[in-house]
Design an enzyme around this catalytic site. Sequence first.
Site, PDB file in Angstrom:
ATOM      1  N   HIS A 189       4.432  -4.872   8.857  1.00 32.40           N
ATOM      2  CA  HIS A 189       4.410  -4.765  10.313  1.00 32.40           C
ATOM      3  C   HIS A 189       3.111  -5.259  10.929  1.00 32.40           C
ATOM      4  CE1 HIS A 189       7.724  -2.277   9.048  1.00 32.40           C
ATOM      5  NE2 HIS A 189       6.901  -1.381   8.487  1.00 32.40           N
ATOM      6  N   TYR A 236      11.847   8.431   0.609  1.00 33.79           N
ATOM      7  CA  TYR A 236      11.702   7.376  -0.405  1.00 33.79           C
ATOM      8  C   TYR A 236      12.348   7.705  -1.746  1.00 33.79           C
ATOM      9  CZ  TYR A 236       8.317   5.626   2.977  1.00 33.79           C
ATOM     10  OH  TYR A 236       7.726   5.158   4.117  1.00 33.79           O
ATOM     11  N   ARG A 261       8.055   0.094  13.137  1.00 34.05           N
ATOM     12  CA  ARG A 261       8.554  -0.419  11.841  1.00 34.05           C
ATOM     13  C   ARG A 261       9.700  -1.425  12.031  1.00 34.05           C
ATOM     14  NH1 ARG A 261       6.131   3.155   8.070  1.00 34.05           N
ATOM     15  NH2 ARG A 261       5.836   5.213   8.978  1.00 34.05           N
ATOM     16  N   ARG A 275      13.855   4.130  11.908  1.00 34.79           N
ATOM     17  CA  ARG A 275      12.596   4.870  11.970  1.00 34.79           C
ATOM     18  C   ARG A 275      11.807   4.480  13.229  1.00 34.79           C
ATOM     19  NH1 ARG A 275       9.777   4.639   6.239  1.00 34.79           N
ATOM     20  NH2 ARG A 275       8.597   6.360   7.227  1.00 34.79           N
ATOM     21  N   HIS A 286      12.846  -3.084   1.633  1.00 35.26           N
ATOM     22  CA  HIS A 286      12.327  -1.798   2.091  1.00 35.26           C
ATOM     23  C   HIS A 286      13.227  -0.699   1.551  1.00 35.26           C
ATOM     24  CE1 HIS A 286       9.456  -3.754   4.578  1.00 35.26           C
ATOM     25  NE2 HIS A 286      10.403  -4.547   5.012  1.00 35.26           N
ATOM     26  N   ILE A 287      12.611   0.298   0.972  1.00 30.00           N
ATOM     27  CA  ILE A 287      13.368   1.407   0.377  1.00 30.00           C
ATOM     28  C   ILE A 287      14.098   2.182   1.480  1.00 30.00           C
ATOM     29  CG2 ILE A 287      13.126   3.582  -0.887  1.00 30.00           C
ATOM     30  CD1 ILE A 287      10.591   2.240  -2.231  1.00 30.00           C
ATOM     31  N   SER A 288      13.377   2.447   2.558  1.00 26.31           N
ATOM     32  CA  SER A 288      13.971   3.175   3.689  1.00 26.31           C
ATOM     33  C   SER A 288      14.577   2.186   4.679  1.00 26.31           C
ATOM     34  CB  SER A 288      12.895   4.016   4.380  1.00 26.31           C
ATOM     35  OG  SER A 288      11.917   3.170   4.977  1.00 26.31           O
ATOM     36  N   GLU A 297      12.628  -9.794   0.910  1.00 27.27           N
ATOM     37  CA  GLU A 297      11.866  -8.648   1.434  1.00 27.27           C
ATOM     38  C   GLU A 297      12.690  -7.387   1.210  1.00 27.27           C
ATOM     39  OE1 GLU A 297      11.048  -9.185   5.605  1.00 27.27           O
ATOM     40  OE2 GLU A 297      10.445  -7.083   5.883  1.00 27.27           O
ATOM     41  N   PRO A 315       0.791  -1.231   0.000  1.00 28.22           N
ATOM     42  CA  PRO A 315       0.000   0.000   0.000  1.00 28.22           C
ATOM     43  C   PRO A 315       0.827   1.288   0.000  1.00 28.22           C
ATOM     44  CG  PRO A 315      -0.182  -1.160   2.105  1.00 28.22           C
ATOM     45  CD  PRO A 315       0.489  -2.093   1.150  1.00 28.22           C
ATOM     46  N   ASN A 316       0.323   2.218  -0.764  1.00 28.42           N
ATOM     47  CA  ASN A 316       0.830   3.590  -0.890  1.00 28.42           C
ATOM     48  C   ASN A 316       2.083   3.701  -1.753  1.00 28.42           C
ATOM     49  OD1 ASN A 316      -1.200   4.876   0.797  1.00 28.42           O
ATOM     50  ND2 ASN A 316      -0.221   3.775   2.475  1.00 28.42           N
ATOM     51  N   ARG A 354       5.718  12.036  -3.178  1.00 26.74           N
ATOM     52  CA  ARG A 354       5.638  12.557  -1.806  1.00 26.74           C
ATOM     53  C   ARG A 354       6.841  12.046  -1.021  1.00 26.74           C
ATOM     54  NH1 ARG A 354       1.648  14.543  -3.541  1.00 26.74           N
ATOM     55  NH2 ARG A 354      -0.513  14.627  -2.827  1.00 26.74           N
ATOM     56  N   ASN A 373       7.945  -5.886  -1.384  1.00 21.71           N
ATOM     57  CA  ASN A 373       7.958  -4.769  -0.445  1.00 21.71           C
ATOM     58  C   ASN A 373       6.521  -4.658   0.060  1.00 21.71           C
ATOM     59  OD1 ASN A 373       7.942  -2.425   0.990  1.00 21.71           O
ATOM     60  ND2 ASN A 373       9.071  -1.223  -0.531  1.00 21.71           N
ATOM     61  N   ASP A 389       1.344 -15.895   6.219  1.00 17.94           N
ATOM     62  CA  ASP A 389       0.783 -17.236   5.974  1.00 17.94           C
ATOM     63  C   ASP A 389       0.829 -17.579   4.487  1.00 17.94           C
ATOM     64  OD1 ASP A 389       0.298 -17.631   8.657  1.00 17.94           O
ATOM     65  OD2 ASP A 389      -1.848 -17.196   8.553  1.00 17.94           O
ATOM     66  N   ALA A 423       3.365  -1.079   4.622  1.00 19.45           N
ATOM     67  CA  ALA A 423       2.904  -1.119   6.023  1.00 19.45           C
ATOM     68  C   ALA A 423       2.434  -2.509   6.446  1.00 19.45           C
ATOM     69  CB  ALA A 423       1.797  -0.095   6.222  1.00 19.45           C
TER      70      ALA A 423
HETATM   71  O1  CA2 Z   1      10.743   1.639   3.264  1.00 20.48           O
HETATM   72  C1  CA2 Z   1       9.879   0.972   2.714  1.00 20.48           C
HETATM   73  O2  CA2 Z   1       9.973   0.518   1.572  1.00 20.48           O
HETATM   74  C2  CA2 Z   1       8.553   0.714   3.450  1.00 20.48           C
HETATM   75  O3  CA2 Z   1       8.139  -0.608   3.148  1.00 20.48           O
HETATM   76  C3  CA2 Z   1       7.579   1.734   2.903  1.00 20.48           C
HETATM   77  C4  CA2 Z   1       6.229   1.735   3.635  1.00 20.48           C
HETATM   78  C5  CA2 Z   1       6.399   1.766   5.131  1.00 20.48           C
HETATM   79  O4  CA2 Z   1       5.129   1.621   5.764  1.00 20.48           O
HETATM   80  C6  CA2 Z   1       7.347   0.686   5.629  1.00 20.48           C
HETATM   81  O5  CA2 Z   1       7.498   0.822   7.027  1.00 20.48           O
HETATM   82  C7  CA2 Z   1       8.700   0.812   4.966  1.00 20.48           C
HETATM   83  C8  CA2 Z   1       5.395   2.928   3.199  1.00 20.48           C
HETATM   84  C9  CA2 Z   1       5.161   3.001   1.728  1.00 20.48           C
HETATM   85  C10 CA2 Z   1       4.589   4.340   1.410  1.00 20.48           C
HETATM   86  O6  CA2 Z   1       5.174   4.767   0.209  1.00 20.48           O
HETATM   87  C11 CA2 Z   1       5.117   6.072  -0.102  1.00 20.48           C
HETATM   88  C12 CA2 Z   1       6.028   6.502  -1.025  1.00 20.48           C
HETATM   89  C13 CA2 Z   1       6.053   7.818  -1.373  1.00 20.48           C
HETATM   90  C14 CA2 Z   1       5.141   8.703  -0.836  1.00 20.48           C
HETATM   91  C15 CA2 Z   1       4.217   8.256   0.069  1.00 20.48           C
HETATM   92  C16 CA2 Z   1       4.188   6.929   0.434  1.00 20.48           C
END
Ligand code: CA2
Length: 147
Positions: A81, A24, A112, A108, A101-103, A99, A11-12, A19, A75, A88, A78
């Site tokens: 977590h 990111y 997370r 953080r 994660h970009i960040s 797995e 998601p997102n 953003r 990836n 499953d 959210a």
């Molecule tokens: O660091 C990552 O890749 C995460 O999986 C990104 C998730 C976050 O909930 C994880 O803890 C770490 C959030 C993805 C939201 O992506 C956005 C990217 C740009 C702007 C807004 C949201």
Amino acid sequence: MVKTIYVLNGPNLNLLGTRQPEIYGSDTMADVEANCRALVEPLGFGLKFFQSNAEHQLIDWIHEARNEACGLVINPAAYTHTSVAILDALNTFESPVFEVHISNVHKRESFRHHSYVSLRADGVIAGCGILGYELALRRLVQLVEPA
Ligand code: CA2
């Protein structure tokens, strides 16, 4: 027969590049897909690249991958977590799982720091930006096609 790798995004992540560039980066999901494709296709692999904001859709793709994929990069965003359901589903998938994660989730908020998906993943990459997808794919290819 061409071996196919699934790359799933939660998601997102459709908002990537629009953003929070300080967290990111400024590349988009389309850029990530192009980079993944440019890496694996010359090596003779197929790639299916998906993003969804819906947990059930990610689970359905993992189920599909059970029959179609030689490995999976995810990836889960959210859902990393929170989702026992995605864990499953991944536990029914028998090929390598990475797995990404970009960040750096460990730098953080504490919520997370825990990942359900890491209980299944063969490798985890965090904090390398979108390069993490290519790093994961390189390792996956090495495992699927041993030298
Ligand atoms: O660091 C990552 O890749 C995460 O999986 C990104 C998730 C976050 O909930 C994880 O803890 C770490 C959030 C993805 C939201 O992506 C956005 C990217 C740009 C702007 C807004 C949201």
